[in-house]
Design a protein around this motif. Structure first.
Motif, PDB file in Angstrom:
ATOM      1  N   ARG A  68       0.827  -1.210   0.000  1.00  0.00           N
ATOM      2  CA  ARG A  68       0.000   0.000   0.000  1.00  0.00           C
ATOM      3  C   ARG A  68       0.863   1.263   0.000  1.00  0.00           C
ATOM      4  NH1 ARG A  68      -2.593  -1.189   4.699  1.00  0.00           N
ATOM      5  NH2 ARG A  68      -3.280  -3.304   4.385  1.00  0.00           N
ATOM      6  N   ARG A  69       1.940   1.264   0.782  1.00  0.00           N
ATOM      7  CA  ARG A  69       2.839   2.418   0.805  1.00  0.00           C
ATOM      8  C   ARG A  69       3.508   2.607  -0.554  1.00  0.00           C
ATOM      9  NH1 ARG A  69       4.131   0.499   5.975  1.00  0.00           N
ATOM     10  NH2 ARG A  69       5.967  -0.566   5.177  1.00  0.00           N
ATOM     11  N   ALA A  70       3.891   1.525  -1.186  1.00  0.00           N
ATOM     12  CA  ALA A  70       4.532   1.622  -2.499  1.00  0.00           C
ATOM     13  C   ALA A  70       3.562   2.162  -3.540  1.00  0.00           C
ATOM     14  CB  ALA A  70       5.068   0.266  -2.923  1.00  0.00           C
ATOM     15  N   GLN A  71       2.311   1.751  -3.480  1.00  0.00           N
ATOM     16  CA  GLN A  71       1.321   2.265  -4.426  1.00  0.00           C
ATOM     17  C   GLN A  71       1.030   3.740  -4.176  1.00  0.00           C
ATOM     18  OE1 GLN A  71      -2.075  -0.295  -4.063  1.00  0.00           O
ATOM     19  NE2 GLN A  71      -1.429  -1.591  -5.775  1.00  0.00           N
ATOM     20  N   ALA A  72       1.001   4.134  -2.924  1.00  0.00           N
ATOM     21  CA  ALA A  72       0.710   5.530  -2.607  1.00  0.00           C
ATOM     22  C   ALA A  72       1.861   6.452  -2.994  1.00  0.00           C
ATOM     23  CB  ALA A  72       0.416   5.670  -1.114  1.00  0.00           C
ATOM     24  N   SER A  73       3.081   5.959  -2.971  1.00  0.00           N
ATOM     25  CA  SER A  73       4.228   6.808  -3.289  1.00  0.00           C
ATOM     26  C   SER A  73       4.488   6.914  -4.789  1.00  0.00           C
ATOM     27  CB  SER A  73       5.483   6.278  -2.591  1.00  0.00           C
ATOM     28  OG  SER A  73       5.843   5.022  -3.125  1.00  0.00           O
ATOM     29  N   ARG A  74       3.884   6.053  -5.574  1.00  0.00           N
ATOM     30  CA  ARG A  74       4.058   6.138  -7.025  1.00  0.00           C
ATOM     31  C   ARG A  74       3.345   7.362  -7.571  1.00  0.00           C
ATOM     32  NH1 ARG A  74       2.174   0.481  -8.827  1.00  0.00           N
ATOM     33  NH2 ARG A  74       3.482  -0.615  -7.395  1.00  0.00           N
ATOM     34  N   PRO A  75       4.009   8.101  -8.453  1.00  0.00           N
ATOM     35  CA  PRO A  75       3.319   9.251  -9.051  1.00  0.00           C
ATOM     36  C   PRO A  75       2.251   8.770 -10.027  1.00  0.00           C
ATOM     37  CG  PRO A  75       5.490   8.999 -10.011  1.00  0.00           C
ATOM     38  CD  PRO A  75       5.371   7.979  -8.893  1.00  0.00           C
TER      39      PRO A  75
END
Length: 143
Positions: free
Chosen positions: A126-133
């Motif tokens: 979830r953190r990786a998806q949220a940090s993707r532009p």
């Protein structure tokens, strides 16, 4: 090592059937040694907790004591009749409570560690998806 994924019911059936079979084997080879039965219970609990599906992790510590009691049927020392068998089963459960608690603890710890790892992995995703532009590709116009 095989990697089956058992449902909650499947893990209960697996654990119960294996404990019953091991109890019958214990009866034949060792004359119903409750110590041997208790020692064999620990790896069965570990396998049950390792092989249960991610969504059914909470069932592993629940089915372990049920399987322990079911497996005691062939090795419990019982006198004549139903009353003697029930008293033998209750006595065996009382005297072998350490093995019962130990196996349940093994299943609970393994299931808890697996659940924590699963939750950590999902949070990282979830953190990786949220940090993707958020990129949008230009749309092509139909010709």
């Amino acid at each position: 090592m095989p990697n089956p994924r058992l449902t909650g019911l499947g893990s209960g059936l697996f654990c119960g059937a294996v404990m019953f079979a091991l109890a019958c084997l214990d009866q034949l080879l060792f004359g119903a040694s409750l110590a041997v039965y208790g020692v064999l219970f620990l790896p069965v609990c570990a396998l049950t907790a390792v092989w249960v599906r991610r969504g059914d992790l909470g069932t592993a510590p629940v089915v372990a004591p049920i399987a322990f009691a079911f497996g005691l049927l062939p090795v419990a020392d019982g006198g004549g009749g139903l009353g003697g068998r029930v008293m033998g089963l209750i006595t065996a459960l009382a005297t072998q409570a350490g093995w019962l608690y130990g196996g349940t603890l093994v299943a609970g710890v393994i299931a808890s560690v697996r659940k924590i790892r699963l939750m950590t992995r999902r949070a990282a995703q979830r953190r990786a998806q949220a940090s993707r532009p958020a990129t949008t590709a230009p749309r092509r116009r139909p010709a």
